[in-house]
Design a protein around this motif. Structure first.
Motif, PDB file in Angstrom:
ATOM      1  N   GLY A   7      77.848  50.238  51.163  1.00 44.65           N
ATOM      2  CA  GLY A   7      77.280  49.495  50.029  1.00 44.65           C
ATOM      3  C   GLY A   7      77.819  48.077  49.978  1.00 44.65           C
ATOM      4  O   GLY A   7      77.809  47.357  50.975  1.00 44.65           O
ATOM      5  N   SER A   8      78.367  47.680  48.817  1.00 46.32           N
ATOM      6  CA  SER A   8      78.917  46.331  48.689  1.00 46.32           C
ATOM      7  C   SER A   8      80.386  46.279  49.114  1.00 46.32           C
ATOM      8  O   SER A   8      81.036  45.252  48.971  1.00 46.32           O
ATOM      9  N   GLY A   9      80.931  47.389  49.639  1.00 39.75           N
ATOM     10  CA  GLY A   9      82.300  47.407  50.143  1.00 39.75           C
ATOM     11  C   GLY A   9      83.312  47.472  49.001  1.00 39.75           C
ATOM     12  O   GLY A   9      82.932  47.526  47.836  1.00 39.75           O
ATOM     13  N   PRO A  10      84.602  47.398  49.380  1.00 37.60           N
ATOM     14  CA  PRO A  10      85.171  47.180  50.713  1.00 37.60           C
ATOM     15  C   PRO A  10      85.424  48.459  51.520  1.00 37.60           C
ATOM     16  O   PRO A  10      86.003  48.366  52.594  1.00 37.60           O
ATOM     17  N   THR A  11      85.017  49.632  51.036  1.00 43.58           N
ATOM     18  CA  THR A  11      85.224  50.836  51.838  1.00 43.58           C
ATOM     19  C   THR A  11      84.406  50.744  53.123  1.00 43.58           C
ATOM     20  O   THR A  11      83.244  50.325  53.083  1.00 43.58           O
ATOM     21  N   CYS A  12      85.007  51.132  54.256  1.00 41.86           N
ATOM     22  CA  CYS A  12      84.272  51.196  55.528  1.00 41.86           C
ATOM     23  C   CYS A  12      84.005  52.656  55.859  1.00 41.86           C
ATOM     24  O   CYS A  12      84.856  53.515  55.633  1.00 41.86           O
ATOM     25  N   ALA A  13      82.795  52.919  56.374  1.00 41.63           N
ATOM     26  CA  ALA A  13      82.372  54.282  56.691  1.00 41.63           C
ATOM     27  C   ALA A  13      82.167  54.397  58.195  1.00 41.63           C
ATOM     28  O   ALA A  13      81.609  53.495  58.825  1.00 41.63           O
ATOM     29  N   PHE A  14      82.616  55.518  58.749  1.00 39.96           N
ATOM     30  CA  PHE A  14      82.481  55.783  60.186  1.00 39.96           C
ATOM     31  C   PHE A  14      81.856  57.153  60.366  1.00 39.96           C
ATOM     32  O   PHE A  14      82.295  58.118  59.736  1.00 39.96           O
ATOM     33  N   LEU A  15      80.860  57.228  61.219  1.00 40.40           N
ATOM     34  CA  LEU A  15      80.216  58.509  61.507  1.00 40.40           C
ATOM     35  C   LEU A  15      80.894  59.131  62.729  1.00 40.40           C
ATOM     36  O   LEU A  15      81.092  58.454  63.746  1.00 40.40           O
TER      37      LEU A  15
END
Ligand code: C5P
Length: 300
Positions: free
Chosen positions: A256-264
């Motif tokens: 989304g607007s962060g700041p969390t980063c997502a990894f698949l």
């Protein structure tokens, strides 16, 4: 009934396509929402006035007054019902605050479900959806859960078929990012570039990957038009994304607007390894694993 507890999931955006700025200050979106197994819990207890308490993950950053989105949800529901109900809300947070995972929207959705039950209103989801759309662009999805595409501001939802489970790793950052500021930065970058902004469209290959449960294909299709803006406001996220890619993530993006980063990840085991590698790399405040899609808010 004296109290009702509702568990509600976070979301990650699999595609966030942002159209031109509208006259009302919002942007038309194509927003593919995906609910993941990171949960807040909201307990609504009978009381004469309205109050809220917040505990857990970064609770000190959540307002405990009328600005709290869960209280605003309770007030809006009482107004809709035309009665002066009271409630005391207790929020136990696990979803990062201002992290781009719709934590505040999730709490608002949970408050709607909990108060609907506590006050014995028996309103259908349709009515709650209408109230939700007035509270915030992401609140309707937080009521729905699963995987869905949002258009308009993101509030007009069509549920999507998604096989799954998909396995995720989330890298939490220090401090949050303001959604409004990230959208404004996105507009600034576009103005600097002076290129026309296309109408947002859902990516067919992404929808097919979801339908087929194909994590590799999904990883290659993850996109977020807010990512450049989030990276400009928080340059350290570039190293976080790079570390995840370097350790074999099938896809990496700002949520989304962060700041969390997502990894698949390819599997639950791979998500565990990737999380360990990201912790070791020191590129996040905290690293969590989760899976999706999961259903929306549920009374526990
Ligand atoms: O709807 P919500 O209150 O969650 O939106 C927060 C902010 O995000 C808005 O004030 C607006 O600046 C931005 N936004 C947007 N376009 C959307 C959704 C949100 O510009 N579709």
């Amino acid at each position: 009934m004296n109290s009702v507890t509702v568990r509600v999931p976070a979301k990650v955006n699999l595609q966030l396509a942002v159209g031109p700025l509208r006259d009302d200050g919002y942007h038309d979106l194509v927003n593919v929402f995906h609910a993941v197994s990171l949960f807040d819990e909201v307990t609504a207890a009978a009381e004469t006035g309205m109050s809220v308490r917040v505990e857990g993950e970064s609770a000190d950053q959540v307002p405990e007054d009328d600005d709290n989105l869960a209280i605003r949800a309770a007030v809006a529901l009482a107004r809709h019902a035309g009665r002066s109900y009271g409630v005391s809300l207790a929020i136990r947070k696990a979803i990062p605050v201002a992290g781009g995972m719709a934590g505040g929207s999730a709490d608002a959705a949970a408050a709607l479900v909990a108060c609907n039950e506590l006050w014995g209103l028996g309103l259908p989801l349709e009515d709650l959806m209408e109230i939700a759309a007035d509270l915030g662009s992401d609140v309707p999805f937080a009521l729905l859960g699963g995987t869905a595409v949002g258009t308009g501001r993101g509030e007009r939802l069509t549920p999507l078929e998604a096989a799954g489970p998909f396995h995720w790793v989330f890298a939490l950052a220090d401090g949050g990012l303001s959604t409004a500021k990230v959208y404004a930065e996105c507009d600034r970058i576009r103005a600097e570039e002076g290129l026309p902004v296309a109408e947002p469209r859902a990516a067919g290959a992404l929808l097919a990957a979801l339908r087929d449960g194909d994590a590799k294909a999904l990883g290659a299709e993850l996109t977020n038009d807010l990512q450049r803006a989030a990276l400009r406001l928080r340059p350290s996220l570039a190293a976080t994304l790079e570390a995840g890619r370097g350790h074999g993530a099938l896809g990496a993006l700002v949520s989304g607007s962060g700041p969390t980063c997502a990894f698949l990840a390819a599997s639950a085991a791979h998500a565990g390894e990737l999380a360990g590698a990201l912790r070791g790399a020191g590129v996040a405040r905290e690293v969590l694993t989760a899976h999706g899609p999961v259903p929306g808010p549920a009374v526990v």
